[in-house]
Design a protein around this motif. Structure first.
Motif, PDB file in Angstrom:
ATOM      1  N   UNK A 106      -9.393  39.088 -77.535  1.00  0.00           N
ATOM      2  CA  UNK A 106      -9.095  37.383 -77.700  1.00  0.00           C
ATOM      3  C   UNK A 106     -10.056  37.504 -76.245  1.00  0.00           C
ATOM      4  N   UNK A 107     -11.199  36.498 -76.482  1.00  0.00           N
ATOM      5  CA  UNK A 107     -12.225  36.401 -75.379  1.00  0.00           C
ATOM      6  C   UNK A 107     -11.781  35.462 -74.621  1.00  0.00           C
ATOM      7  N   UNK A 108     -11.619  35.489 -73.293  1.00  0.00           N
ATOM      8  CA  UNK A 108     -11.421  34.211 -72.062  1.00  0.00           C
ATOM      9  C   UNK A 108     -12.667  34.501 -71.481  1.00  0.00           C
ATOM     10  N   UNK A 109     -12.886  32.649 -71.359  1.00  0.00           N
ATOM     11  CA  UNK A 109     -14.145  32.461 -70.765  1.00  0.00           C
ATOM     12  C   UNK A 109     -13.982  31.788 -69.765  1.00  0.00           C
ATOM     13  N   UNK A 129     -17.079  36.373 -68.343  1.00  0.00           N
ATOM     14  CA  UNK A 129     -16.233  36.281 -69.274  1.00  0.00           C
ATOM     15  C   UNK A 129     -14.617  37.571 -69.217  1.00  0.00           C
ATOM     16  N   UNK A 130     -13.599  38.130 -70.327  1.00  0.00           N
ATOM     17  CA  UNK A 130     -12.572  38.821 -70.324  1.00  0.00           C
ATOM     18  C   UNK A 130     -12.623  38.994 -71.513  1.00  0.00           C
ATOM     19  N   UNK A 131     -11.820  40.652 -71.496  1.00  0.00           N
ATOM     20  CA  UNK A 131     -11.374  40.362 -73.145  1.00  0.00           C
ATOM     21  C   UNK A 131      -9.946  40.801 -73.111  1.00  0.00           C
ATOM     22  N   UNK A 132      -8.919  40.506 -73.612  1.00  0.00           N
ATOM     23  CA  UNK A 132      -7.426  40.814 -73.750  1.00  0.00           C
ATOM     24  C   UNK A 132      -7.166  41.685 -75.031  1.00  0.00           C
ATOM     25  N   UNK A 141       4.120  39.145 -68.737  1.00  0.00           N
ATOM     26  CA  UNK A 141       3.664  37.868 -68.314  1.00  0.00           C
ATOM     27  C   UNK A 141       2.091  37.608 -69.456  1.00  0.00           C
ATOM     28  N   UNK A 142       1.633  38.370 -69.412  1.00  0.00           N
ATOM     29  CA  UNK A 142       0.268  37.799 -69.578  1.00  0.00           C
ATOM     30  C   UNK A 142       0.767  37.542 -71.541  1.00  0.00           C
ATOM     31  N   UNK A 143       1.628  38.532 -72.173  1.00  0.00           N
ATOM     32  CA  UNK A 143       2.537  37.657 -73.877  1.00  0.00           C
ATOM     33  C   UNK A 143       2.464  36.670 -73.561  1.00  0.00           C
ATOM     34  N   UNK A 144       3.722  35.862 -72.130  1.00  0.00           N
ATOM     35  CA  UNK A 144       3.932  34.621 -72.450  1.00  0.00           C
ATOM     36  C   UNK A 144       2.456  34.014 -72.617  1.00  0.00           C
ATOM     37  N   UNK A 145       2.381  34.289 -71.160  1.00  0.00           N
ATOM     38  CA  UNK A 145       0.577  32.993 -71.198  1.00  0.00           C
ATOM     39  C   UNK A 145      -0.034  32.916 -72.315  1.00  0.00           C
ATOM     40  N   UNK A 146      -0.253  33.710 -72.978  1.00  0.00           N
ATOM     41  CA  UNK A 146      -1.267  33.703 -74.416  1.00  0.00           C
ATOM     42  C   UNK A 146      -0.369  33.805 -75.705  1.00  0.00           C
ATOM     43  N   UNK A 147       1.203  33.249 -75.462  1.00  0.00           N
ATOM     44  CA  UNK A 147       1.870  32.984 -76.370  1.00  0.00           C
ATOM     45  C   UNK A 147       2.153  33.621 -77.103  1.00  0.00           C
ATOM     46  N   UNK A 148       2.201  34.773 -77.158  1.00  0.00           N
ATOM     47  CA  UNK A 148       2.006  36.071 -78.146  1.00  0.00           C
ATOM     48  C   UNK A 148       2.850  35.775 -79.494  1.00  0.00           C
ATOM     49  N   UNK A 188      -5.257  45.603 -73.535  1.00  0.00           N
ATOM     50  CA  UNK A 188      -5.546  46.112 -71.389  1.00  0.00           C
ATOM     51  C   UNK A 188      -6.510  44.636 -71.516  1.00  0.00           C
ATOM     52  N   UNK A 189      -7.291  44.727 -70.507  1.00  0.00           N
ATOM     53  CA  UNK A 189      -7.267  43.275 -70.046  1.00  0.00           C
ATOM     54  C   UNK A 189      -9.500  43.944 -69.799  1.00  0.00           C
TER      55      UNK A 189
END
Ligand SMILES: Cc1cc2nc3c(=O)[nH]c(=O)nc-3n(C[C@H](O)[C@H](O)[C@H](O)COP(=O)(O)O)c2cc1C
Length: 169
Positions: A46-49, A72-75, A124-131, A139-140
């Motif tokens: 997941x590319x996050x800008x 930019x970050x990549x999840x 928390x991350x899985x919830x944020x991205x609604x995975x 990893x991020x």
């Protein structure tokens, strides 16, 4: 390739410069070229800008504050249903390392921020991205043009003869 491996260091300070889309594709292609157990290719990226999402990540991940300065970050995530046996973390780790090396090759600074083995953070991350239930955050990787000179070649400091054993422990 030698130079890239030894040049890579965790970089946590970035300029405002964006990551070029050509470079991003190179980095993602490198990620997808990592080996996976039984060739499961269980990873996705997941590319996050978006700055607003960067801010939300920073509130969840105390050790990822550098994301606030990064373009930019990549999840890196893994599909539990696709991974062979329990190899999801190994597969995603190989992809993560390839991202770091590809970013270094394109003269970006990057840092691996761990998620997978921290239960609270993962949830928390899985919830944020609604995975979906089967997609696990691994990893991020935060990426940007470096503004410090931390990426000097320090190969001498990583060579450690005591890490090597021959034939037996
Ligand atoms: C599994 C893993 C998790 C990490 N998590 C973080 C993190 O959350 N935040 C961070 O700033 N660095 C993190 N790092 C980067 C390490 O701190 C770094 O690789 C280590 O200090 C060695 O420095 P170097 O990468 O410059 O060689 C992580 C590295 C790994 C492999």
């Amino acid at each position: 390739m030698d130079d890239i491996i030894f040049k890579r260091r965790s970089i946590r300070n970035y300029s405002n410069e964006c990551v070029e889309s050509e470079d991003l594709n190179y980095i993602l292609h490198a990620a997808m070229s990592a080996p996976t157990a039984r060739n499961s290719r269980c990873y996705s990226f997941i590319v996050i800008t978006n700055n607003k999402i960067h801010k939300k990540i920073a509130t969840i991940h105390q050790s990822a504050q550098m994301i606030l300065k990064a373009p930019l970050a990549i999840l890196v995530v893994g599909d539990q249903n696709k991974a062979y046996e329990g190899y999801l973390p190994q597969d995603c780790a190989a992809a993560t390392q390839n991202i770091l090396l590809a970013a270094t090759a394109k003269n970006y600074g990057s840092v691996w921020c761990g998620i997978y083995s921290n239960k609270k953070r993962s949830i928390a991350i899985e919830k944020l991205f609604n995975l979906p239930e089967n997609i696990k955050a691994f990893s991020l990787v935060v990426i940007g043009r470096p503004i410090d000179d931390n990426n000097v070649i320090k190969s001498d400091s990583t060579w450690d003869i005591s890490k090597i054993h021959y034939e037996k422990w």
